[in-house]
Scaffold this active site. Structure first.
Site, PDB file in Angstrom:
ATOM      1  CG  HIS A 111     -35.024 -10.530  30.385  1.00 22.19           C
ATOM      2  ND1 HIS A 111     -33.835 -10.203  30.997  1.00 22.19           N
ATOM      3  CD2 HIS A 111     -35.984  -9.894  31.115  1.00 22.19           C
ATOM      4  CE1 HIS A 111     -34.056  -9.415  32.026  1.00 22.19           C
ATOM      5  NE2 HIS A 111     -35.354  -9.221  32.123  1.00 22.19           N
ATOM      6  CD  GLU A 115     -31.439 -12.377  26.573  1.00 23.30           C
ATOM      7  OE1 GLU A 115     -30.421 -11.796  26.971  1.00 23.30           O
ATOM      8  OE2 GLU A 115     -32.603 -11.985  26.811  1.00 23.30           O
ATOM      9  CB  CYS A 124     -29.365  -9.841  32.766  1.00 19.60           C
ATOM     10  SG  CYS A 124     -30.660 -11.105  32.797  1.00 19.60           S
ATOM     11  CB  SER A 175     -51.652  25.982  17.101  1.00 19.06           C
ATOM     12  OG  SER A 175     -52.365  25.305  18.123  1.00 19.06           O
TER      13      SER A 175
END
Length: 372
Positions: free
Chosen positions: A52, A54, A77, A170
């Site tokens: 993560h 951190e 967490c 289109s």
């Protein structure tokens, strides 16, 4: 001039944004370690199952983390998942102060990481730049709390609200600057969704094409009740690591299923609504169950209208080109069932941006309810 908590959180947000589109079903998170007014470490979450934000920031800071402050856009967490708890890494590093942007929206986790760190004697500050931190993780928050992906309705249209001429033509209503931005959007979402009409009329590739071959192809999703998509469709024949998923009626023709699966498609039968169309909430719930947290809906008008009527659209991005097509063209939204203006779904947080000669109008729905 000394920087404030908000200034350092903005640096953490800049880190978090590096991971948008790469971390699903996890959130995009950034972290910055500051000691004596200097940034000594920073990092972001790069992919689900990897360290993560951190951990990256603390590793970069090394011994300098002792006595420092860590700024993190999402509450650390405090549970073991595919990686160890970030709270333990923070404690082991010697960090003394933790500044958090937003609480974890998961009702089973919310507040647990912050409370644990505070119980261990760390100074904890919550809610710094909370709105900005929530904005970059709306798909994660919705998926975590409802099981459904964040739905973005996107279209390129004329000044009179048409996405194609009466003949269905289109290409190209919007300019190259708008089209380039759409590919950046595709690179940041988990899935692109179209109806069978669009798939048959345009035979789109639904891939991400950015300069230098950059970009990640999202999952391609087609709503095709009767499995009309041919096995020769471009999205089934091109080189792409992304799959094509087709949602169809509950009892599809076995021969069509076998042929499409042999071509590499994933077939997902779902129940029908009372009007005979696919139950779109079940479609989204199936996508959510397979880890899809964000869906870019690229048409056509029938799909846009059905999603709006069901109250399933979260965000809108409309590219308006400076042309008129006329009332016999294809509308961006088909029948909406609105009889009085007060029933019409209204966007909030509206903003506009220029892309060449086009104007992008974007906003979100707050508490959309079905109409009609």
């Amino acid at each position: 001039m000394s920087l404030t908590d908000s200034d350092y959180m903005r640096l953490a947000l800049a880190e978090a944004k590096k991971g948008i589109g790469r971390t699903s079903p996890n959130p995009a998170v950034g972290a910055v370690v500051v000691k004596n007014g200097k940034v000594v470490g920073k990092g972001y979450h790069r992919k689900a199952g990897t360290p993560h934000a951190e951990v990256h920031a603390l590793n970069a800071a090394g011994a300098k983390a002792k006595g420092a402050t860590i700024y993190v856009t999402l509450e650390p967490c405090n549970h073991t998942g595919r990686t160890p708890p970030c709270t333990q890494a923070i404690l082991a590093s010697g960090i003394q102060r933790v500044v958090i942007g937003m609480a974890d929206p998961n009702p089973w986790v919310n507040g647990g990481g912050a409370e644990y760190l505070a119980s261990q004697g760390l100074a904890v500050v919550n809610g710094v730049l909370e709105a900005e931190c929530r904005r970059i993780n709306r798909p994660f928050a919705k998926h975590t709390t409802t099981g459904l992906p964040w739905v973005i309705m996107k279209a390129g249209m004329s000044l009179d609200g048409r996405i194609a001429t009466v003949s269905g033509h289109s290409n190209w209503i919007t300019g190259k600057e708008s089209r380039h931005y759409v590919h950046r959007l595709r690179d940041r979402v988990d899935a692109i969704l179209v109806g069978s009409g669009t798939a048959l009329a345009d035979d789109p590739s639904l891939t991400t094409r950015l300069p230098g071959g950059r970009g990640r192809d999202p999952l391609r999703v087609v709503l095709d009740s009767d499995l009309r998509l041919p096995v020769t469709a471009k999205m089934l024949r091109q080189e792409s690591v992304a799959r094509t998923m087709i949602f169809c009626s509950p009892q599809p023709e076995a021969g069509k299923v076998a042929a499409l699966e042999a071509a590499g498609a994933l077939i997902r039968p779902v129940a029908l609504c009372r009007n005979g169309g696919l139950d779109l909430k079940l479609v989204l719930r199936q996508l959510g169950s397979e880890g899809i947290t964000s869906v870019l809906v690229e048409g056509g008008g029938t799909v846009h209208g059905a999603l709006l009527r069901a109250g399933l659209v979260d965000e809108v991005k409309l590219f308006v080109a400076p042309i008129f097509i006329g009332g016999d063209g294809v509308p961006v939204v088909d029948r909406q069932g609105v009889t009085v203006v007060s029933q019409a779904p209204r966007l909030s947080e509206v903003r506009t941006r220029r892309f060449g000669d086009d104007v992008l109008i974007e906003g979100v729905f707050a508490g959309v309810t079905a109409v009609g």
